[in-house]
Scaffold this motif. Sequence first.
Motif, short mmCIF file in Angstrom:
data_model
loop_
_atom_site.label_atom_id
_atom_site.label_comp_id
_atom_site.label_asym_id
_atom_site.label_seq_id
_atom_site.Cartn_x
_atom_site.Cartn_y
_atom_site.Cartn_z
N GLY A 167 35.95 29.21 -4.53
CA GLY A 167 36.95 29.13 -5.52
C GLY A 167 38.22 28.38 -5.17
N PHE A 168 38.35 27.73 -4.14
CA PHE A 168 39.48 27.13 -3.62
C PHE A 168 39.62 25.55 -3.60
CE2 PHE A 168 37.67 28.02 0.31
CZ PHE A 168 37.93 26.75 0.95
N ASP A 169 40.45 24.89 -3.63
CA ASP A 169 40.75 23.63 -3.53
C ASP A 169 40.68 22.83 -2.02
OD1 ASP A 169 41.63 20.75 -3.39
OD2 ASP A 169 42.83 20.88 -4.86
N PRO A 170 39.80 22.40 -1.45
CA PRO A 170 39.94 21.80 -0.15
C PRO A 170 41.03 21.21 0.55
CG PRO A 170 38.21 20.82 -1.31
CD PRO A 170 38.62 21.75 -2.20
N ASN A 171 41.73 20.70 -0.46
CA ASN A 171 42.83 19.85 -0.19
C ASN A 171 44.25 20.85 -0.05
OD1 ASN A 171 41.82 17.11 0.08
ND2 ASN A 171 41.32 17.21 -2.09
N LYS A 172 44.18 22.09 -0.36
CA LYS A 172 45.44 22.97 -0.36
C LYS A 172 45.05 24.11 0.67
CE LYS A 172 46.40 22.48 -5.29
NZ LYS A 172 46.66 23.26 -6.70
N ILE A 173 44.66 23.76 2.04
CA ILE A 173 44.65 24.53 2.90
C ILE A 173 45.77 24.71 4.02
CG2 ILE A 173 43.29 25.14 5.23
CD1 ILE A 173 40.90 23.61 3.78
N ILE A 174 46.26 26.09 3.93
CA ILE A 174 47.46 26.35 5.12
C ILE A 174 46.94 27.22 5.96
CG2 ILE A 174 49.37 27.73 5.04
CD1 ILE A 174 48.55 26.12 1.95
N LEU A 175 47.39 26.95 7.25
CA LEU A 175 46.85 27.85 8.46
C LEU A 175 48.03 28.88 8.74
CD1 LEU A 175 45.21 25.35 10.73
CD2 LEU A 175 44.37 26.27 9.00
N SER A 176 47.79 29.95 9.07
CA SER A 176 48.69 30.88 9.44
C SER A 176 48.31 31.65 10.65
CB SER A 176 49.40 31.88 8.30
OG SER A 176 48.12 32.78 8.15
N GLY A 177 49.15 32.63 11.47
CA GLY A 177 48.85 33.33 12.49
C GLY A 177 50.07 34.19 12.94
N PHE A 178 49.64 35.05 13.90
CA PHE A 178 50.52 36.03 14.49
C PHE A 178 50.55 35.85 15.85
CE2 PHE A 178 50.10 37.05 10.00
CZ PHE A 178 51.32 37.70 9.57
N SER A 179 51.40 35.71 16.47
CA SER A 179 51.49 35.91 18.23
C SER A 179 50.46 34.88 18.69
CB SER A 179 51.31 37.36 18.52
OG SER A 179 51.43 37.58 20.06
#
Length: 385
Positions: A167-179
Amino acid sequence: MDLAAPELGAPTDGKPTAPEPQGYENPLESSSRWYLNARAQVIRYASSVGFSISNRTEPPAPQPSRDFSVDSTISVYSGPQKISVEAWIPPKPSDGTRAAIINCHGGGWILGQGTDDARWAGALMASLDAVVFTVNYRLAPTYPFPTPLEDCVDAVCQIARRADEFGFDPNKIILSGFSAGATNTLATWIALQDPARFAYELPFVPPPIVGLVLFYPVLDWTITRPEKRETCSRPDLTLGRTLTDLIDASYIYPAVPREKRTDPRLSPGLMPDELLKNLPPVHLCLCEYDMLLAEGMRFARRLQQAGKQHTCRIVAGERHGWDKPPPMAPKESVQIEYDQATQAIAKWLGTNNDTDRESLMSMKTKRPRLKRPGYLPSFRSKTMR
């Protein structure tokens, strides 16, 4: 550039860290992989216990809605269903326009799991009504560089293909990460731009990436540990030598001379200017008493000089991984910084923060809940500009 001022931290082993002498050679680089793995397993167990306790303290962290596995296609250790992924799905019905945040946990590539960032997942759901995924990339020393990074690349491509399912828009992807996960995050974006450069044949067309959220990443492996500590104003509060020696020997195998560790998948802060100019917006969160602060600041200056959209915050008086256990309860500064990061994402998406804390109460949380002991002081923080 902002500084948040929370409480002081301390080394993970409770002892001050003494900088390595000049010419220091990592004694673990000559150790067997079996020995390194045995040491890593001990640390993993202790870490999992700490996170299990922390995720149960008030307010308890939400549990994943579901978990699944994706294929490893580009690693030399490839195979079906090799990479496990957790998904946090907001309780409200989706109209298919939600954003997706794909997160990579920290742990120096030798420990950690997706649920370590359960509170970050909760903040993203509450503030953005986003679907959150955490990638359990395979760990060194069994899987040294570049397999952990390649697992993240595979996961991003395959998660994007399941947008309708989640249920998400494949054109609205954000990447995040720690260390280490933040390093993987930036390196994943690099690999997705030109897979052929690294001889990758991706199973699917890479999705567009709207933005990157990087919490205290490793950006330059060409700098020695003594040099990293020397640039820190409180080297006694940096990660202990026992841990950093294990990380270095486990992840870089076979050993590579420092000056040759320029592969942008390993040292993404050294990416060429022509690649940097194509970066999406970046939110960078660094820690004042972290040996990685200097390389983070250099990268922020590169972004500024290139005119790239970015924010950079320095958590004052804090060490690497300040937002993770051992504290029994999250520090107020953690909520402040998570809020700043979600506000940046909302800006990239062109939306307002969609606070939905009430419906999130229906999600399962880690139980039993552990109340904060009354004898622990309550720390307050403020934002300084």
